[in-house]
Design an enzyme around this catalytic site. Structure first.
Site, PDB file in Angstrom:
ATOM      1  N   ARG A   1      -1.218  13.367  14.236  1.00 32.91           N
ATOM      2  CA  ARG A   1      -2.213  14.446  14.193  1.00 32.91           C
ATOM      3  C   ARG A   1      -3.494  14.103  14.966  1.00 32.91           C
ATOM      4  O   ARG A   1      -4.330  14.968  15.206  1.00 32.91           O
ATOM      5  CB  ARG A   1      -2.553  14.804  12.746  1.00 32.91           C
TER       6      ARG A   1
ATOM      7  N   GLY B   1       8.649   4.739   3.982  1.00 34.56           N
ATOM      8  CA  GLY B   1       7.792   4.967   2.818  1.00 34.56           C
ATOM      9  C   GLY B   1       6.828   3.812   2.564  1.00 34.56           C
ATOM     10  O   GLY B   1       6.981   2.721   3.112  1.00 34.56           O
TER      11      GLY B   1
HETATM   12  C1  UD1 Z   1       0.283   8.515  -0.068  1.00 33.25           C
HETATM   13  C2  UD1 Z   1       0.557   8.327  -1.552  1.00 33.25           C
HETATM   14  C3  UD1 Z   1      -0.130   9.447  -2.326  1.00 33.25           C
HETATM   15  C4  UD1 Z   1      -1.604   9.448  -2.042  1.00 33.25           C
HETATM   16  C5  UD1 Z   1      -1.858   9.535  -0.541  1.00 33.25           C
HETATM   17  C6  UD1 Z   1      -3.332   9.305  -0.253  1.00 33.25           C
HETATM   18  C7  UD1 Z   1       2.775   7.297  -1.719  1.00 33.25           C
HETATM   19  C8  UD1 Z   1       4.205   7.548  -1.967  1.00 33.25           C
HETATM   20  N1  UD1 Z   1       1.998   8.364  -1.766  1.00 33.25           N
HETATM   21  O1  UD1 Z   1       0.904   9.732   0.298  1.00 33.25           O
HETATM   22  O2  UD1 Z   1       0.074   9.284  -3.711  1.00 33.25           O
HETATM   23  O3  UD1 Z   1      -2.237  10.516  -2.700  1.00 33.25           O
HETATM   24  O4  UD1 Z   1      -1.118   8.519   0.161  1.00 33.25           O
HETATM   25  O5  UD1 Z   1      -3.587   9.521   1.105  1.00 33.25           O
HETATM   26  O6  UD1 Z   1       2.374   6.178  -1.513  1.00 33.25           O
HETATM   27  N2  UD1 Z   1       2.799   4.007   5.936  1.00 33.25           N
HETATM   28  C9  UD1 Z   1       3.442   2.996   6.569  1.00 33.25           C
HETATM   29  N3  UD1 Z   1       4.808   2.976   6.587  1.00 33.25           N
HETATM   30  C10 UD1 Z   1       5.550   3.918   5.953  1.00 33.25           C
HETATM   31  C11 UD1 Z   1       4.884   4.960   5.297  1.00 33.25           C
HETATM   32  C12 UD1 Z   1       3.504   4.981   5.288  1.00 33.25           C
HETATM   33  O7  UD1 Z   1       2.797   2.106   7.142  1.00 33.25           O
HETATM   34  O8  UD1 Z   1       6.786   3.809   6.004  1.00 33.25           O
HETATM   35  C13 UD1 Z   1       1.342   4.046   5.913  1.00 33.25           C
HETATM   36  C14 UD1 Z   1       0.824   5.227   6.720  1.00 33.25           C
HETATM   37  O9  UD1 Z   1       0.502   4.817   8.030  1.00 33.25           O
HETATM   38  C15 UD1 Z   1      -0.427   5.628   5.986  1.00 33.25           C
HETATM   39  C16 UD1 Z   1      -0.161   5.210   4.556  1.00 33.25           C
HETATM   40  O10 UD1 Z   1       0.898   4.261   4.598  1.00 33.25           O
HETATM   41  O11 UD1 Z   1      -1.562   4.949   6.435  1.00 33.25           O
HETATM   42  C17 UD1 Z   1       0.198   6.383   3.656  1.00 33.25           C
HETATM   43  O12 UD1 Z   1       1.393   6.987   4.099  1.00 33.25           O
HETATM   44  P1  UD1 Z   1       1.613   8.547   4.089  1.00 33.25           P
HETATM   45  O13 UD1 Z   1       2.996   8.817   4.506  1.00 33.25           O
HETATM   46  O14 UD1 Z   1       0.522   9.228   4.786  1.00 33.25           O
HETATM   47  O15 UD1 Z   1       1.513   8.827   2.513  1.00 33.25           O
HETATM   48  P2  UD1 Z   1       1.174  10.186   1.815  1.00 33.25           P
HETATM   49  O16 UD1 Z   1       2.371  11.038   1.799  1.00 33.25           O
HETATM   50  O17 UD1 Z   1      -0.066  10.756   2.384  1.00 33.25           O
END
Ligand code: UD1
Ligand code: CA
Length: 450
Positions: A18, A83
């Site tokens: 984004r 995740g």
């Molecule tokens: C996550 C939380 C949610 C919270 C929100 C706050 C979980 C399951 N959910 O949701 O409860 O309210 O953040 O913003 O944790 N990332 C990785 N590798 C992955 C997935 C994610 O490095 O495989 C990193 C992303 O770059 C990001 C962060 O983890 O910085 C959060 O991931 P994102 O997929 O945005 O989580 P949300 O669905 O927003």
């Protein structure tokens, strides 16, 4: 500070689509430093003993930034984005090394303060297995909800998996989590992906810990601290929050800001007491300002050191490598770069001083220009203490003006000027009496004849 060891795991593997940028999201800057740098600065201040950073495939730039800030950081690559729990497990080797406490943060949440990290982590020392950081956003849509019962955290429910009652909860998951080091791996390894997104949710750690008979708790943070950055709009919002914080802290430490909302700092700006900053001033990275300095309106500073009692501007531009000793005066429309200007020297108007050393008490007249570049190489200009450079002089480097020397107005100086000497380097003035009058008459005549 706690004497418990602390492993910090920073998740920085997100694509940040984004942002619509070639630059990875976490390398975008807020107040002059990358978001990743902000997070690592906070975790360092919170007493991190070891730091693991999880990056996406091919993200050497993110890894390099992490190592620049924390040279002994361990970098792990998460090859597939399955995740948040899966991302933390990319740092398995670091988790296996063990630590009393583990703290998980997102690199795109740059505004969190060390004090908040300490609060989040504190319950682990009391025996909690998991602590999550909650906040109450204006609009909870999209966030995981913290389901609590008294002081206990019962579960974190992702919006897509939440019941209507759970969706009504306004207390949301910021994403930061503290886990007891000795339980972290066993908990993380039991997290599955049987949910609506088919992802390994870090948030499931809460229910797993509770099923083990362990406690989970929630700490609360201000919205302004846990704002995540996913877009350029949110980047600007984070910038505004941080600028406000930096302005308040400057004023609290004894700096006068006449129009605080027009002054922009970098996260590393250092300001002394009784500094006065007039409106519309920008501090880029690497600026240190001593006591009693006056920064007049519309100045731009970057990589500059200002000793006590210096005065600059209005409209001065100090570029990297500028060092101004006590009482130096830099006036309007003056640019300096890689220049050490010693105490009491003055460069008051319309000048460029680059790759130069100016001795104490020297006076550079209006329009003094150091010609430091021939299109290929840069050369230095030396100006001795007490020297006087007449207005509109070009000093063609490499060149040395001796201490106490005088350079006459309008000079083009191409060779060294000895101490206490006078150098005049301009063409002689020619005066032709009546010439202009005769010229006009001749021209008027020619015009009449067509
Ligand atoms: C996550 C939380 C949610 C919270 C929100 C706050 C979980 C399951 N959910 O949701 O409860 O309210 O953040 O913003 O944790 N990332 C990785 N590798 C992955 C997935 C994610 O490095 O495989 C990193 C992303 O770059 C990001 C962060 O983890 O910085 C959060 O991931 P994102 O997929 O945005 O989580 P949300 O669905 O927003
Ligand atoms: Ca997110």
């Amino acid at each position: 500070m706690s004497d418990r060891s602390l492993l910090v795991v920073v998740l920085a593997a997100g694509e940040g689509t984004r942002m619509k940028s070639r630059l990875p999201k976490v390398l975008h800057k807020v107040a002059g430093r990358t978001m990743l740098h902000h997070v690592l600065a906070a975790t360092r201040a919170a007493g991190a003993t070891r730091t693991a950073v999880v990056v996406g495939p091919g993200r050497e730039d993110v890894a390099a930034e992490a190592m620049r800030i924390v040279p002994d950081a361990q970098v792990f690559v998460q090859t597939e984005q399955l995740g948040t729990a899966h991302a933390v497990l990319a740092a398995r080797a670091a988790l296996e090394q063990g630590a009393d406490d583990v703290l998980v943060l997102y690199a795109d949440t740059p505004l969190v303060r060390p004090e908040t990290l300490a609060r989040l982590r504190a319950p682990l020392a009391e025996g909690a297995a998991v602590a999550a950081l909650g906040f109450e956003p204006e609009d909870p849509t999209g966030y995981g909800r913290l389901v609590t019962s008294g002081d206990e955290l019962v579960a974190i429910r992702e919006e897509k998996d939440a019941t209507a009652a759970e969706k009504a909860v306004r207390f949301c998951n910021a994403g930061l989590m503290a886990l007891s080091g000795k339980d972290a791996l066993s908990i993380l390894d039991r997290i599955g992906n049987a949910n609506s997104k088919g992802e390994y949710y870090l948030t499931d750690a809460v229910e797993i810990a509770r099923a083990d008979g362990r406690s989970a708790v929630a700490a609360k943070a201000d919205v302004d601290e846990v704002a995540g950055v996913n877009s350029r709009i949110q980047l600007a919002e984070a910038e505004a929050i941080l600028q406000k914080r930096l302005r308040l802290s400057a004023m609290a430490e004894g700096v006068t800001l006449i129009a605080p909302e027009t002054v922009f700092f970098s996260a590393d700006t250092v300001l002394g007491r009784d500094v006065i900053v007039e409106p519309n001033v920008v501090f880029g990275p690497g600026v240190t300002v001593g006591d009693d300095v006056v920064i007049h309106a519309f100045c731009h500073l970057e990589g500059a050191q200002l000793a006590p009692g210096v005065s600059i501007g209005p409209y001065a531009r100090l570029r990297p490598g500028t060092r101004l000793d006590e009482g130096v005066r830099i006036g309007n429309f003056v640019e300096t770069k890689a220049a050490h200007i010693e105490s009491g020297a003055k460069v008051n108007h319309l000048s460029y001083v680059g790759d130069a050393h100016v001795g104490a008490g020297a006076n550079l007249g209006a329009g003094t220009i150091t010609c430091n570049y021939d299109g290929f190489f840069k050369y230095r200009t030396e100006i001795g203490a007490g020297a006087f450079i007449g207005v509109n002089s070009a000093l063609v480097a490499p060149v040395t003006i001796g201490a106490g020397a005088y350079v006459g107005t309008g000079a083009v100086i191409t060779s060294d000027v000895p101490e206490d000497a006078l150098a005049i380097a301009r063409s002689r003035q020619v005066v032709k009496e009546g010439w202009a009058k005769d010229f006009r008459a001749a021209r008027a005549d020619a015009k009449k004849k067509g």
